[in-house]
Enzyme design. Structure first.
Site, PDB file in Angstrom:
ATOM      1  CB  ALA A 187      19.016  47.920  59.284  1.00 55.00           C
TER       2      ALA A 187
ATOM      3  NE  ARG B 170      17.037  54.732  57.311  1.00 59.04           N
ATOM      4  CZ  ARG B 170      16.320  55.845  57.203  1.00 59.04           C
ATOM      5  NH1 ARG B 170      15.836  56.190  56.030  1.00 59.04           N
ATOM      6  NH2 ARG B 170      16.085  56.608  58.252  1.00 59.04           N
TER       7      ARG B 170
ATOM      8  CB  ILE C 217      14.107  52.938  66.680  1.00 60.85           C
ATOM      9  CG1 ILE C 217      13.391  52.163  65.574  1.00 60.85           C
ATOM     10  CG2 ILE C 217      14.753  54.206  66.124  1.00 60.85           C
ATOM     11  CD1 ILE C 217      12.273  52.936  64.890  1.00 60.85           C
TER      12      ILE C 217
ATOM     13  CG  HIS D  20      18.163  57.381  63.924  1.00 58.61           C
ATOM     14  ND1 HIS D  20      18.458  56.550  62.857  1.00 58.61           N
ATOM     15  CD2 HIS D  20      18.920  58.498  63.739  1.00 58.61           C
ATOM     16  CE1 HIS D  20      19.348  57.146  62.072  1.00 58.61           C
ATOM     17  NE2 HIS D  20      19.639  58.318  62.587  1.00 58.61           N
TER      18      HIS D  20
ATOM     19  CB  CYS E 179       3.391  63.376  79.242  1.00 58.33           C
ATOM     20  SG  CYS E 179       2.288  64.820  79.309  1.00 58.33           S
TER      21      CYS E 179
ATOM     22  CB  CYS F 251       3.895  66.158  83.211  1.00 57.55           C
ATOM     23  SG  CYS F 251       3.434  64.442  82.854  1.00 57.55           S
TER      24      CYS F 251
ATOM     25  CB  CYS G  42      -1.107  66.000  81.264  1.00 55.43           C
ATOM     26  SG  CYS G  42       0.270  66.227  82.399  1.00 55.43           S
TER      27      CYS G  42
END
Length: 245
Positions: A26, A38, A107, A123, A131, A134, A154
């Site tokens: 972080a 966190r 992330i 992470h 999806c 697919c 889809c």
């Protein structure tokens, strides 16, 4: 004087190293203004967050999951965050021809935005979703534009590319493989509290024999696994290295 000498030694080590691995947490992103989820006041302090970000909750209530996912990570405002000096420094090492791989617990995708090409997102990433049927991928803007993002082909509700509670770490084996190949491991901006990533310094130091460097404002309790310890912000560390040239 000893502190100055440490910077010079690390600079020379990086100059000579054939393979460099960097583990970031972080602290690599807080200097871009992204909150440490966190921390004591972070989003993970809410007792319900682990449930909202769990695989089970996504499977049971995907529409509600996306509502909480967007709120927790504030993805509608995520474009405002930009790479900082630490991100650029790592990208510059790669541009200089260094064989450098980044193992990140973050992330946000800022290493890639900052120019790094060899990044293992331990992470996962907020930047994309896919999806579940697919496997078609969708970007962050698509997620922002749709309250409950669905696949255009889809009509399935998208699966985020963040690793959720209850998931395994799909990139773990790739990360460990890289550790066993590395000459130098730099750990930047992480308290080393979350397993299995917390074991990486010990693997690099005790099993691989790599040179290990820690850059973190707070002590981690793992200082014995490091050859060099810098109790600094990442930007300060980068500035210290740059001033030695």
């Amino acid at each position: 004087m000893i502190f100055v000498q440490q910077f010079e030694e690390v600079r020379l080590i990086l100059e000579k190293a054939k393979k460099i691995t960097v583990l970031t947490g972080a602290g690599a992103s807080t200097e871009s203004g992204i909150p440490d989820f966190r921390s004591a006041n972070g989003l993970y302090a809410d007792a319900n967050v682990e449930m909202y970000l769990s695989r089970g909750y996504y499977n049971r209530s995907p529409k509600e999951f996306w509502k909480h996912y967007k709120e927790i990570f504030q993805i509608n405002t995520f474009h405002q965050y930009k790479p900082n000096r630490g991100h650029r420094f790592l990208a510059e090492l790669e541009e200089q021809g260094k064989d450098i791989t980044i193992l990140t617990q973050n992330i946000d995708g800022l290493h890639q935005v900052g120019g790094s090409k060899h990044v293992i997102d331990l992470h996962g990433t907020l930047q994309t979703a896919h999806c579940p049927k697919c496997k078609t991928g969708y970007d962050l803007q698509y997620m922002i534009d749709h309250e409950v993002p669905r696949c255009q082909k889809c009509n399935f509700i998208l699966n985020p590319d963040v690793v959720l509670y209850g998931d395994t770490l799909p990139q773990y084996q790739n990360a460990v493989k890289r550790l066993y190949e590395t000459d130098v491991l730099i750990v930047m901006g992480t308290s080393l509290k979350v397993q299995p990533v917390a074991s990486f310094p010990e693997i690099a130091k005790r099993e691989v024999g790599a040179t290990t460097v820690l850059v973190n404002e707070e002590l981690t309790g793992q200082e014995y696994n490091f050859d060099y310890v810098f109790q600094n912000k990442i930007g300060e560390f980068v500035e210290g290295l740059s001033s030695r040239k």
